[in-house]
Write an enzyme that holds these catalytic residues in place. Structure first.
Site, PDB file in Angstrom:
ATOM      1  N   LYS A   2       1.130  -1.257  -0.006  1.00  0.00           N
ATOM      2  CA  LYS A   2       0.511   0.098   0.170  1.00  0.00           C
ATOM      3  C   LYS A   2       0.786   1.843   0.006  1.00  0.00           C
ATOM      4  CE  LYS A   2      -2.739  -0.722   3.672  1.00  0.00           C
ATOM      5  NZ  LYS A   2      -1.697  -2.216   4.877  1.00  0.00           N
ATOM      6  N   THR A   3       1.766   1.201   0.678  1.00  0.00           N
ATOM      7  CA  THR A   3       2.485   2.765   1.063  1.00  0.00           C
ATOM      8  C   THR A   3       3.626   2.267  -0.329  1.00  0.00           C
ATOM      9  OG1 THR A   3       3.033   2.307   3.662  1.00  0.00           O
ATOM     10  CG2 THR A   3       4.649   3.849   2.384  1.00  0.00           C
TER      11      THR A   3
ATOM     12  N   LYS B 113      -2.051   9.818   6.481  1.00  0.00           N
ATOM     13  CA  LYS B 113      -1.445   8.151   7.406  1.00  0.00           C
ATOM     14  C   LYS B 113      -2.766   8.386   8.320  1.00  0.00           C
ATOM     15  CE  LYS B 113      -0.180   4.246   7.478  1.00  0.00           C
ATOM     16  NZ  LYS B 113      -0.604   2.792   6.926  1.00  0.00           N
TER      17      LYS B 113
ATOM     18  N   THR C  57       0.518   2.222  12.853  1.00  0.00           N
ATOM     19  CA  THR C  57       1.029   1.163  13.873  1.00  0.00           C
ATOM     20  C   THR C  57       2.068   0.629  13.833  1.00  0.00           C
ATOM     21  OG1 THR C  57      -0.347  -0.557  12.473  1.00  0.00           O
ATOM     22  CG2 THR C  57      -1.177   0.757  14.206  1.00  0.00           C
TER      23      THR C  57
ATOM     24  N   ASP D 163       5.671   4.953   7.651  1.00  0.00           N
ATOM     25  CA  ASP D 163       5.328   4.962   6.436  1.00  0.00           C
ATOM     26  C   ASP D 163       5.436   5.863   5.893  1.00  0.00           C
ATOM     27  OD1 ASP D 163       4.942   2.087   6.141  1.00  0.00           O
ATOM     28  OD2 ASP D 163       2.392   2.494   6.549  1.00  0.00           O
TER      29      ASP D 163
ATOM     30  N   GLY E  86      -4.975   4.252   4.155  1.00  0.00           N
ATOM     31  CA  GLY E  86      -5.075   3.199   5.454  1.00  0.00           C
ATOM     32  C   GLY E  86      -4.287   1.679   6.094  1.00  0.00           C
ATOM     33  N   ALA E  87      -3.873   1.144   6.890  1.00  0.00           N
ATOM     34  CA  ALA E  87      -3.737   0.494   7.686  1.00  0.00           C
ATOM     35  C   ALA E  87      -4.186  -0.942   7.261  1.00  0.00           C
ATOM     36  CB  ALA E  87      -3.482   1.068   8.989  1.00  0.00           C
TER      37      ALA E  87
ATOM     38  N   PRO F  94       6.887  -2.365 -10.065  1.00  0.00           N
ATOM     39  CA  PRO F  94       7.588  -3.786  -9.830  1.00  0.00           C
ATOM     40  C   PRO F  94       8.057  -3.843  -7.656  1.00  0.00           C
ATOM     41  CG  PRO F  94       8.295  -1.934 -10.995  1.00  0.00           C
ATOM     42  CD  PRO F  94       7.208  -1.783 -10.569  1.00  0.00           C
TER      43      PRO F  94
ATOM     44  N   GLY G 212      10.845  -5.263  -4.933  1.00  0.00           N
ATOM     45  CA  GLY G 212      12.313  -3.913  -4.911  1.00  0.00           C
ATOM     46  C   GLY G 212      11.678  -2.281  -5.199  1.00  0.00           C
TER      47      GLY G 212
END
Length: 243
Positions: free
Chosen positions: A15-16, A37, A41, A50, A110-111, A200, A202
């Site tokens: 997500k990040t 954010k 957590t 994040d 979101g988390a 991708p 990485g």
């Protein structure tokens, strides 16, 4: 102005990275963008979270973390364990709307997944998106098991009347296995639309310039990139004759 909520089919799906890619493409177009954010957590007070990754990868400083809890739990459980008040998503809505008054794009990461709880009353990212009237980018895994997770997420969104902005694969490896290749077509069937991107694997280790190139290649034109779902699909021989 626009608000996009970024959620995942589960935790650890990228997500990040996708949030940073969306922010990087918006910023390079000259779009005033802010990244939010609501609750971080699993990170201590002085540790990078994040949004530090978003800042490093996207090269933007307009980031906003509203709460932080040290335990790697859901926001509701982490707040409860820390003995502090939980994240108030209605308050988050107000603050995001304030940001949207001065920014053409506000990204809200979101988390965990769509229905992870932020308080003991059960408020979730799904509620946040609904209250904001925001479309949701769903970040999915490419590997075995993703079809069920993605279908459940999209079904929950449809049940709540939440608009899907697109499904993006958060980490696509250089050498995808059979399940991953097969999942491309099935994910498009589940979401009733082409994939909106595949970042991708990485990408988080790249510098800002390299990351911008990866973001442009990895996200669809709707998000400012050049990802073409048909070309991506065809590169693995996924034709009607060879699904």
């Amino acid at each position: 102005m626009s608000v996009l909520v970024v959620t995942g089919t589960c935790t650890g799906v990228g997500k990040t990275i996708v949030t940073a890619a969306l922010a990087a493409l918006a910023a390079t177009r000259g779009t005033p963008v802010a990244v939010v954010k609501p609750g971080q957590t699993g990170v201590g007070p002085d540790e990078p979270g994040d949004l530090d990754d978003v800042r490093r990868l996207a090269g933007i400083d307009d980031v906003h973390e509203f709460a932080r809890f040290p335990d790697p739990l859901s926001p509701a459980a982490a707040a409860r364990h820390a003995g502090v008040p939980p994240v108030s998503l209605p308050t988050v809505v107000d603050r995001v709307r304030e940001l949207a008054e001065t920014h053409r794009l506000v990204l809200v990461e979101g988390a965990g997944g769509l229905l992870v709880r932020y308080d003991d009353e059960g408020a979730t990212v799904a509620d946040l998106a609904r209250w904001l009237g925001a479309a949701v980018v769903v970040v999915a895994r490419p590997d075995l098991g993703t079809l069920n997770h993605t279908a459940l997420t999209l079904e929950a969104m449809a049940h709540r009347g939440i608009q899907l902005a697109g499904v993006v694969l958060g980490e696509w490896p250089d050498e995808p296995d059979l399940a991953m290749r097969s999942n491309i077509r099935d994910l498009e069937t589940i979401s009733a639309r082409p994939l909106a991107g595949a970042m991708p694997a990485g990408s988080g280790a790249l510098d800002a310039a390299e990351f911008l190139v990866a973001a442009h290649r990895g996200l669809a034109p709707a998000f400012g990139g050049a990802f073409d779902a048909a070309t991506f699909r065809d590169s693995f021989g996924l034709t009607k004759e060879n699904p």
